[in-house]
Structure formats: C-alpha cells, structure tokens
Design an enzyme around this catalytic site. Structure first.
Site, PDB file in Angstrom:
ATOM      1  N   ASN A   9      53.699  42.156  41.489  1.00  0.00           N
ATOM      2  CA  ASN A   9      53.198  43.272  40.681  1.00  0.00           C
ATOM      3  C   ASN A   9      52.435  44.202  41.626  1.00  0.00           C
ATOM      4  OD1 ASN A   9      51.929  45.012  38.958  1.00  0.00           O
ATOM      5  ND2 ASN A   9      50.666  43.462  37.928  1.00  0.00           N
ATOM      6  N   TRP A  10      53.059  45.309  41.933  1.00  0.00           N
ATOM      7  CA  TRP A  10      52.450  46.215  42.927  1.00  0.00           C
ATOM      8  C   TRP A  10      51.308  47.038  42.326  1.00  0.00           C
ATOM      9  CZ3 TRP A  10      57.096  48.648  46.090  1.00  0.00           C
ATOM     10  CH2 TRP A  10      57.840  47.613  46.653  1.00  0.00           C
ATOM     11  N   LYS A  11      51.172  46.984  41.015  1.00  0.00           N
ATOM     12  CA  LYS A  11      50.129  47.752  40.308  1.00  0.00           C
ATOM     13  C   LYS A  11      50.210  49.236  40.715  1.00  0.00           C
ATOM     14  CE  LYS A  11      47.485  43.549  39.820  1.00  0.00           C
ATOM     15  NZ  LYS A  11      46.187  42.897  39.694  1.00  0.00           N
ATOM     16  N   HIS A  94      49.523  42.883  30.482  1.00  0.00           N
ATOM     17  CA  HIS A  94      48.670  42.558  31.631  1.00  0.00           C
ATOM     18  C   HIS A  94      47.201  42.796  31.250  1.00  0.00           C
ATOM     19  CE1 HIS A  94      46.864  42.595  35.590  1.00  0.00           C
ATOM     20  NE2 HIS A  94      47.942  41.973  36.018  1.00  0.00           N
ATOM     21  N   GLU A  96      44.866  44.102  32.788  1.00  0.00           N
ATOM     22  CA  GLU A  96      44.362  45.448  33.123  1.00  0.00           C
ATOM     23  C   GLU A  96      44.761  46.453  32.047  1.00  0.00           C
ATOM     24  OE1 GLU A  96      46.012  45.502  37.063  1.00  0.00           O
ATOM     25  OE2 GLU A  96      44.564  43.974  37.668  1.00  0.00           O
ATOM     26  N   GLU A 164      47.386  34.392  33.583  1.00  0.00           N
ATOM     27  CA  GLU A 164      46.542  35.065  34.563  1.00  0.00           C
ATOM     28  C   GLU A 164      45.094  35.077  34.073  1.00  0.00           C
ATOM     29  OE1 GLU A 164      49.144  37.856  37.183  1.00  0.00           O
ATOM     30  OE2 GLU A 164      48.215  38.999  35.587  1.00  0.00           O
ATOM     31  N   GLY A 170      42.464  39.658  41.459  1.00  0.00           N
ATOM     32  CA  GLY A 170      41.907  40.586  42.440  1.00  0.00           C
ATOM     33  C   GLY A 170      40.526  40.205  42.942  1.00  0.00           C
ATOM     34  N   SER A 210      44.968  36.060  42.389  1.00  0.00           N
ATOM     35  CA  SER A 210      44.598  35.775  43.781  1.00  0.00           C
ATOM     36  C   SER A 210      45.525  34.764  44.460  1.00  0.00           C
ATOM     37  CB  SER A 210      43.139  35.315  43.873  1.00  0.00           C
ATOM     38  OG  SER A 210      42.269  36.370  43.467  1.00  0.00           O
ATOM     39  N   GLY A 231      49.784  39.854  42.849  1.00  0.00           N
ATOM     40  CA  GLY A 231      49.331  41.237  42.955  1.00  0.00           C
ATOM     41  C   GLY A 231      49.190  41.637  44.412  1.00  0.00           C
ATOM     42  N   GLY A 232      47.947  41.637  44.894  1.00  0.00           N
ATOM     43  CA  GLY A 232      47.628  42.123  46.237  1.00  0.00           C
ATOM     44  C   GLY A 232      48.545  41.612  47.338  1.00  0.00           C
TER      45      GLY A 232
HETATM   46  P1  13P Z   1      46.078  39.572  42.440  1.00  0.00           P
HETATM   47  O1  13P Z   1      47.159  38.677  43.020  1.00  0.00           O
HETATM   48  O2  13P Z   1      45.811  40.780  43.271  1.00  0.00           O
HETATM   49  O3  13P Z   1      44.855  38.772  42.108  1.00  0.00           O
HETATM   50  O4  13P Z   1      46.644  40.130  41.052  1.00  0.00           O
HETATM   51  C1  13P Z   1      47.226  39.245  40.162  1.00  0.00           C
HETATM   52  C2  13P Z   1      47.862  40.025  39.087  1.00  0.00           C
HETATM   53  O5  13P Z   1      47.188  40.634  38.282  1.00  0.00           O
HETATM   54  C3  13P Z   1      49.319  40.039  39.025  1.00  0.00           C
HETATM   55  O6  13P Z   1      49.766  40.617  37.849  1.00  0.00           O
END
Ligand code: 13P
Length: 252
Positions: A9-11, A94, A96, A164, A170, A210, A231-232
């Site tokens: 997930n590149w956000k 998600h 967020e 999640e 994050g 994470s 994510g990251g």
């Molecule tokens: P991180 O891997 O950056 O913690 O993000 C996880 C995430 O929200 C994937 O959707």
C-alpha cells in the site's frame, strides 16, 4: 491450501514518474518469486502507467480506495466501474480512511458491496486503536468492524481481510507474531460463524502494521497469517522484494 499474499500500500506517496521508477525496480525481481500473490497499490493517478508496466508479469494491481456509486455528480471521487477496467484489487476501510475521512462502518460496507459488484476484490482492513487495545477491546472492535463491513455480503469468494492494528501502522511498533496470530485466529473464527468453516479456511487474512524485511518472518511463520499488507517498506524496492521472497520461502 491458501496461497499467501503480500500487498504494498503505497498510500499518498510517489508521483507518476516515481511510481514508474519503483515498479521498474521491483517488477523483474518479484516476477521470479512464485508461491505468493504479489500486489502493488499505487495512487489512483499512477494506475494506468503501472498497469502498462505490469502487463505480462505475475504482479497484480490494486487501488487504495473507491467510492460506492457507479457514476454521477460526486466531484473528485473514483467509481468501481472506473477501477474494474484497471485493476483487480481495492483496499477498503483502511484505518486512515476511517480516521481522517470519517468512513463509518456503513460506508465501508457500501464500498465492499460496490467493489464486489464490479468484480473487484476488496482488501478489507480492520483493526483496533491503541486505546481500544489497552482497554482489552481488540476482539470486540475487530468483530464489530467485520460484521458491519460484511452486512449483506453473501459470499467471501473474492475478498481478502487485513488485520491492521492502528497503533502498529507507521509507528515502527509492530504487533508481535503471537498477538497478530491470536487476532487473526479470531477473525477466522468470526468468518466461520458469519459464513461457514470452509469459507473461513479459504479466506486470506493478512497482517499489516510496520511490517519490514526484518520482522516479516515472525508473522508469516504463523499458520493463521497468510501474508502482509505493507506500507512504508513497500516503497523501498529491496525491502519489498525481500518481504515477498521470505514469505515465499517460509510458506512453501
Ligand atoms: P506501515 O507498514 O507503514 O506501518 O503501514 C501499514 C499499512 O497501513 C498498510 O496498509
């Protein structure tokens, strides 16, 4: 019986030029790894360019969100019909989106239904906040989110779930393998109650929060955890390739 999955997930990261560069870096390496469903979810505006690059490869494409109406006067929104032409997966619910864009359980449910109707496979995210976790309400929260999101959904044939925990996203503070395994076991139990045992055994449930190349093994070694929503670390080519490679080796 379940083929594991790693989804990136590149956000809200990467311009189109950067997205193309990242895909060019990861695609040849990822393409050689089998036994894992590999998915990248770039921002909407990069989907077309990334789709072209992935043509003929084993890497699948996903979007990060959708609106639940098919078309109309919804300025700025992207419909399931538009996405169905471009990609196979779509992240729904998600944390967020729930937190910053006020997505309620009802909205998430409408999005899941709209995605399925258009032939997209939702990656449905659930997870508790730090406060809820500390109050011992993880099971309640996750069970409630699942029930809300899946109301009126007859079949889970094309749906992936991602657990999640909000406090792990994050923050660099991932859940432990055991914590994630326990909650994912609970999610599978809920699926067997809401649907049936066979559906529960077949449905992919990922862990997200994470995940890195250094800790992915701890998660994918767990029998209930079918992979990760990353994510990251999915923005770093070497990390993402390593996460997919380790998953393939451990789940073999
Ligand atoms: P991180 O891997 O950056 O913690 O993000 C996880 C995430 O929200 C994937 O959707």
């Amino acid at each position: 019986m379940r083929v594991p999955m790693i989804a990136g997930n590149w956000k809200m990261n990467t311009t189109v030029v950067e997205a193309v560069k990242l895909v060019r870096e990861v695609c040849p390496e990822l393409d050689r790894i089998d036994g894992v469903v590999k998915v990248v979810c770039p921002p909407f505006i990069s989907l077309t360019a990334v789709k072209k690059l992935l043509k003929g490869s084993s890497i699948k494409l996903g979007a990060q969100n959708l609106y639940f109406e098919e078309k109309g006067a919804y300025t700025g929104e992207i419909s399931p019909l538009m996405l169905a032409d471009l990609c196979q997966f779509v992240i729904v619910g998600h944390s967020e989106r729930r937190q910053y864009f006020n997505e309620t359980g009802e909205i998430v449910n409408k999005k899941v239904i709209a995605a399925l109707k258009s032939g997209l496979t939702p990656i449905l995210c659930v997870g508790e906040s730090l406060k809820e976790n500390e109050a011992g309400r993880t099971a309640d929260m996750v069970t409630g989110q699942l029930k809300d999101a899946l109301a009126g959904v007859d079949s889970l044939r094309d749906l992936v779930i991602a657990y999640e925990p909000v406090w792990a996203i994050g923050t660099g503070r991932a859940a432990t393998g055991e914590q994630a395994e326990r909650t994912i076991g609970l999610i599978r139990h809920n699926i067997s109650i809401l649907y049936n045992k066979e559906t529960a055994e077949r449905t992919l449930v990922l862990y997200g929060g994470s995940v890195t190349a250094d800790n992915v093994a701890e998660f994918v070694r767990q029998p209930e955890i079918d992979g990760g929503l990353v994510g990251g670390a999915s923005l770093k080519a070497d990390q993402f390739v390593s996460i997919v490679r380790q998953t393939s080796e451990i789940k073999r």
